[in-house]
Design a protein around this motif. Structure first.
Motif, short mmCIF file in Angstrom:
data_model
loop_
_atom_site.label_atom_id
_atom_site.label_comp_id
_atom_site.label_asym_id
_atom_site.label_seq_id
_atom_site.Cartn_x
_atom_site.Cartn_y
_atom_site.Cartn_z
N ARG A 67 0.80 -1.23 0.00
CA ARG A 67 0.00 0.00 0.00
C ARG A 67 0.83 1.28 0.00
N PHE A 68 1.58 1.48 -1.06
CA PHE A 68 2.28 2.74 -1.22
C PHE A 68 1.50 3.64 -2.17
N LEU A 69 1.83 4.92 -2.15
CA LEU A 69 1.28 5.83 -3.15
C LEU A 69 2.27 5.86 -4.31
N HIS A 81 2.75 7.47 -6.93
CA HIS A 81 3.29 8.67 -7.56
C HIS A 81 4.29 9.42 -6.67
N LEU A 82 4.49 8.90 -5.45
CA LEU A 82 5.42 9.57 -4.54
C LEU A 82 6.71 8.75 -4.41
N PRO A 83 7.88 9.42 -4.40
CA PRO A 83 9.13 8.69 -4.19
C PRO A 83 9.12 7.99 -2.83
N GLU A 125 9.19 9.92 0.50
CA GLU A 125 7.95 10.56 0.92
C GLU A 125 6.91 9.53 1.34
N LEU A 167 5.10 9.36 5.08
CA LEU A 167 3.68 9.68 4.97
C LEU A 167 2.94 9.65 6.32
N PRO A 168 3.21 8.63 7.17
CA PRO A 168 2.51 8.64 8.47
C PRO A 168 2.82 9.89 9.29
N THR A 194 3.81 12.96 8.07
CA THR A 194 3.20 14.15 7.48
C THR A 194 1.68 14.12 7.64
N ALA A 195 1.10 12.94 7.47
CA ALA A 195 -0.36 12.85 7.53
C ALA A 195 -0.88 13.12 8.93
N GLU A 203 5.61 15.73 11.46
CA GLU A 203 6.93 15.77 10.85
C GLU A 203 7.77 16.87 11.50
#
Ligand SMILES: Nc1ncnc2c1ncn2[C@@H]1O[C@H](COP(=O)(O)OP(=O)(O)O)[C@@H](O)[C@H]1O
Ligand SMILES: [Mg+2]
Lengths: 251, 302
Positions: free
Chosen positions: A114-116, A118-120, A123, A127-128, A130-131, A135
């Motif tokens: 379960r990665f996104l 389009h994000l390197p 990132e 993600l956890p 920043t979401a 951060e």
């Protein structure tokens, strides 16, 4: 750079918290929890208590419902019968922000990562953080350390689809622990990785467990469970026919 | 934190943004243009609706004002009583509250009024013309005056122009109502189009939303990535549309040239600043529509 560096900074606080709560506090509890995807029940009345600091393996044939049970444990699914308590909150009645907060305390290695896409990777891993708005500058360091430990420093700017199965699995583990969660749930984390890497992963999980983390790992890899016996005191649960049994220690 | 501070924080967040949340949700191509163009077109139309609303409002007010303020008293009496009745009317007017000035028109003035219709050689002395008294009121009670005249000067009839001007005032008020209705419809259309765009963007990002929720993102965080984007697009589009609309209104033929009924379908004075309100209003509409769509979509994910 060892995994220890990544998690040690919170260890003191974790241990203090454990002392405050006393031993044997319950982190996640399934009380007669059942689940069905509409048709036949996959799980029927499962009872399971994960105490703080415990280590459990969950085994069982493919299709037995291991993934389903794990999803109940982090609230992606809600039981169709019985009850699941996450840190004392009933998962059926907890509000959405409450569920988000609970998830910030549980690191999950999903079976399909379960990665996104389009994000390197860098990132994706943070993600956890920043979401949840957590951060900070210090996190850039721990991200670097984590990437180094899972051997992905050179892949920080790669996109998820460019990674091999093993690399994805290692990255998923890194994302699961970046929040320094109290509980780590891993669904077949060694499914795509070689023996050496799964040994490193096991060592990391054992180390995290020694720091007080509660660990639940679903795996059909019995060799891994056997190898773990020398490192941690793990209980082995077996899921079959929708019921949970404590498997013998003679695996 | 007070409500005002929270509102300010929300606005700042929308303007400054969260680079990570923005990156987590990739933009959905056509929704960008759908929102910008819709907001632009709607803002353009809103400028005209606003101009119409304000202009007809001014017109209605002006007519209603002059109705209330200028009244005429007609005195139809046999020739020998005409001057006596005229004097009586003027005396009554002197003691009537709300009368700013009153004066009887001279015969020559009346002749001048009639000249366009009846020609210059009118034997005005021999015609049984009524005398006219022009009254400029200032908060005049026309109904009270009419009753008093009827009682004391039987030949005097108060004509407060209501009969023929009231329908015009009514029409102007209707036009104003129409303008407001158009503005509300335009806002509704913008809200509906933004909702559609937001729903498309949300549907295209199902997996992103699922992952964000699974790693512990609160609904507000996920929704913000969408609301910020759509709000800024609506703001940009509406700014362009409002600017073009205002230029178009400014380029309308001038009051004197157009004349007649359409007199001044434009802004007046401070009114020129009102189109400035359209972009922020479009932004608020887009924000509310996107937030609603996002929270609804989010409810489908645990
Ligand atoms: N989303 C779903 N809809 C319907 N059936 C499902 C879904 N996910 C899993 N199942 C079924 O539930 C059973 C248990 O699945 P799962 O929990 O993934 O088992 P395991 O992880 O032990 O292999 C399987 O028979 C699977 O086909
Ligand atoms: Mg599975």
């Amino acid at each position: 750079m060892s995994a220890h560096d990544c998690v040690a900074r919170a260890a003191g606080a974790e241990e203090a918290a454990r002392e405050r709560r006393g031993t044997g506090y319950t982190v996640i509890e399934l009380k007669g929890a059942g689940y069905s995807y509409g048709g036949d029940g996959i799980l029927g009345g499962v009872n399971l208590r994960l105490d703080g600091g415990s280590f459990h393996f969950l085994t069982g044939p493919s299709g037995a419902g291991k993934t389903t049970l794990l999803k109940l444990c982090y609230g992606e699914l809600k039981p169709s019968q019985g009850q699941v308590d996450l840190f004392g909150h009933d998962s059926r009645t907890i509000d959405r922000d409450g569920l988000a907060r609970v998830r910030q305390r549980i690191g999950v290695v999903h079976q399909d990562c379960r990665f996104l896409d389009h994000l390197p990777m860098a990132e994706n891993l943070s993600l956890p953080l920043t979401a949840s708005g957590r951060e900070s500058a210090a996190d850039a360091d721990s991200l670097r350390q984590l990437l180094a430990w899972v051997g992905l420093s050179h892949r920080a700017h790669a996109l998820p689809p460019e990674l091999s199965g093993g690399e994805r699995q290692r990255a998923a583990l890194a994302r699961a622990i970046i929040m320094d969660p109290e509980v780590i749930i891993a669904d077949e984390p060694t499914g795509n990785i070689d023996w050496e890497m799964s040994q490193r992963l096991l060592t990391l999980l054992a180390e995290l467990n020694r720091l007080g983390k509660t660990i639940l790992v679903a795996t059909h890899d019995l060799a891994l469970i056997r190898a773990a016996k020398s490192q941690v005191a793990a209980r082995v649960l077996r899921l079959a026919g929708g019921q949970l049994q404590l498997a013998g220690s003679d695996l | 934190m007070s409500a005002a501070q929270r509102a300010l924080a929300t606005v700042l967040e929308l303007l400054i943004g969260d680079r990570q949340a923005d990156r987590a949700v990739p933009p959905t191509g056509f929704t960008v243009w759908l929102t910008v163009l819709t907001a632009g077109a709607m803002a353009f139309l809103a400028v005209f609706a606003l101009a119409l609303t304000l202009a007809t409002g001014r017109l209605a007010d002006r007519w209603a004002d002059s109705l209330a303020q200028a009244v005429t008293i007609r005195i139809s009496a046999p020739a020998e009583q005409r001057q006596a009745q005229t004097d009586a009317v003027l005396r009554i007017l002197e003691t009537t509250p709300g009368v700013a000035s009153a004066r009887a028109l001279q015969t020559t003035e009346q002749a001048a009024l009639l000249e366009p219709w009846l020609g210059p050689d009118l034997p005005i002395d021999r015609l049984p013309l009524p005398r006219l008294v022009e009254v400029v009121g200032d908060d005049l009670d026309a109904q009270g005056l009419r009753l008093r005249l009827a009682a004391e000067v039987p030949g005097a009839i108060l004509d407060d122009h209501t009969r023929w001007r009231a329908p015009l005032v009514e029409a102007a008020s209707r036009l104003r109502l129409l303008g407001w209705t158009a503005l509300i419809l335009i806002a509704g259309m913008l809200g509906a189009m933004v909702t559609l765009g937001a729903q498309a963007a949300l549907a295209a990002n199902t997996e992103v939303i699922r992952v964000l929720r699974l790693v512990g993102a609160r609904d507000a965080y996920v929704a913000r990535a969408f609301t910020r984007r759509f709000t800024l697009r609506a703001l940009t589009g509406a700014a362009g549309g409002a600017l073009l609309g205002t230029l178009a209104v400014a380029a309308l033929p001038s009051t004197d040239a157009a004349g007649g009924f359409l007199t001044g379908l434009s802004f007046a004075g401070w009114g020129w600043l009102l189109p400035l309100l359209i972009p922020p209003f479009a932004a608020i509409t887009a924000f509310a529509a996107t937030r609603r769509a996002a929270l609804r979509a989010l409810a489908r994910f645990e």
